[in-house]
Design a protein around this motif. Sequence first.
Motif, mmCIF file in Angstrom:
data_model
loop_
_atom_site.group_PDB
_atom_site.id
_atom_site.type_symbol
_atom_site.label_atom_id
_atom_site.label_comp_id
_atom_site.label_asym_id
_atom_site.label_seq_id
_atom_site.Cartn_x
_atom_site.Cartn_y
_atom_site.Cartn_z
ATOM 1 N N GLY A 28 0.804 -1.215 0.000
ATOM 2 C CA GLY A 28 0.000 0.000 0.000
ATOM 3 C C GLY A 28 0.836 1.264 0.000
ATOM 4 O O GLY A 28 2.066 1.227 -0.059
ATOM 5 N N VAL A 29 0.126 2.398 0.076
ATOM 6 C CA VAL A 29 0.720 3.727 -0.024
ATOM 7 C C VAL A 29 0.153 4.626 1.067
ATOM 8 O O VAL A 29 -1.050 4.590 1.346
ATOM 9 C CB VAL A 29 0.426 4.369 -1.396
ATOM 10 N N THR A 30 1.005 5.440 1.655
ATOM 11 C CA THR A 30 0.595 6.522 2.549
ATOM 12 C C THR A 30 1.110 7.831 1.967
ATOM 13 O O THR A 30 2.323 7.964 1.722
ATOM 14 C CB THR A 30 1.163 6.325 3.962
ATOM 15 N N ALA A 31 0.209 8.780 1.716
ATOM 16 C CA ALA A 31 0.580 10.082 1.152
ATOM 17 C C ALA A 31 0.360 11.166 2.202
ATOM 18 O O ALA A 31 -0.734 11.284 2.766
ATOM 19 C CB ALA A 31 -0.245 10.381 -0.095
ATOM 20 N N ILE A 32 1.391 11.941 2.452
ATOM 21 C CA ILE A 32 1.321 13.081 3.368
ATOM 22 C C ILE A 32 1.451 14.331 2.510
ATOM 23 O O ILE A 32 2.498 14.564 1.893
ATOM 24 C CB ILE A 32 2.438 13.014 4.418
ATOM 25 N N LEU A 33 0.383 15.109 2.434
ATOM 26 C CA LEU A 33 0.309 16.231 1.502
ATOM 27 C C LEU A 33 0.453 17.564 2.218
ATOM 28 O O LEU A 33 -0.209 17.808 3.232
ATOM 29 C CB LEU A 33 -1.027 16.197 0.753
#
Length: 308
Positions: A28-33
């Motif tokens: 999976g992916v975790t995006a911190i914007l």
Amino acid sequence: MNLVREIPIAQMDGFRIGNAQNEEAGTGVTAILFEQGARVGVDVSGGGPASRETPLASSLTADNPVNAIVLSGGSAYGLAASDGVMRWLEERGIGYDTGYARVPLVCQSCIYDLGYRRADVRPDVAMGYTACEDSLRNQPFSGSVGAGTGATVGKLCGMERATKAGLGLFAAELGELRMAAVVAVNALGDIYDPADGRKVAGLRTADGTGFADSREQLYQTCVPRDLFTGNTTIGVVITNAEFSKGEMGKIASMTRNAYARCIRPVGTMADGDTIYAASVGGVKADINVVGALAADVMARAILRAVGR
């Protein structure tokens, strides 16, 4: 930490967190914007990092604000997820204005989770984009989610004796100073609670009835060998304190103390251990206080990643 109070990570301003995952494939992916940008430093202590655009966080490069930090599985294949993050940001006019196009500045690091379930399914453009969409909800939680979906610890004797880990989140405040940590814990070594030195996750005994010691197991074989069996702990600390990119690099290196307190062994050639440190506010604070708090908050996030 009597002076430090835990707060929900979603209460912090200046960033949002989104996750996407394929639970069947175990990645999976975790995006911190950071839609308004962040001043970012980095510390790379592992010998085998899989990363993209990490030089953006170096004090030797231009001081441009970073728009996102991506954590993912998939080893180097997972770096494709940043293309989806860039597409999402570009659609919203977010990025560095080159005069011809706005180019989103996105850093990424990956864990090796190809040995967890399926090696032929990795984070891609679509998964990166979906993680950004999920950030609009901004309701992140710790567990087997996002970049932590395929995370495990204590793999010195293979996956059959490892312990499941995941993504860990923790946030705290000290007066008006706030700090958050996000970490995908996928270490070769074992996980310890620094409060009492007790092992809480990692290599299990051959019969599965308890824990073995990864360091003792490592010491039994002193000859060179390939330990690349699926490792790396990657994390981000985010503060509302105001510092330069170079100072955030120092804070990232101080945060590494949390890895040393909680993970044994750590930073090996089989790990790609990386920590980003991001500043998103204007609070004035002492760098020593902020670095010490970052390490404490990261340690708590590591424990959350293994269900503590």
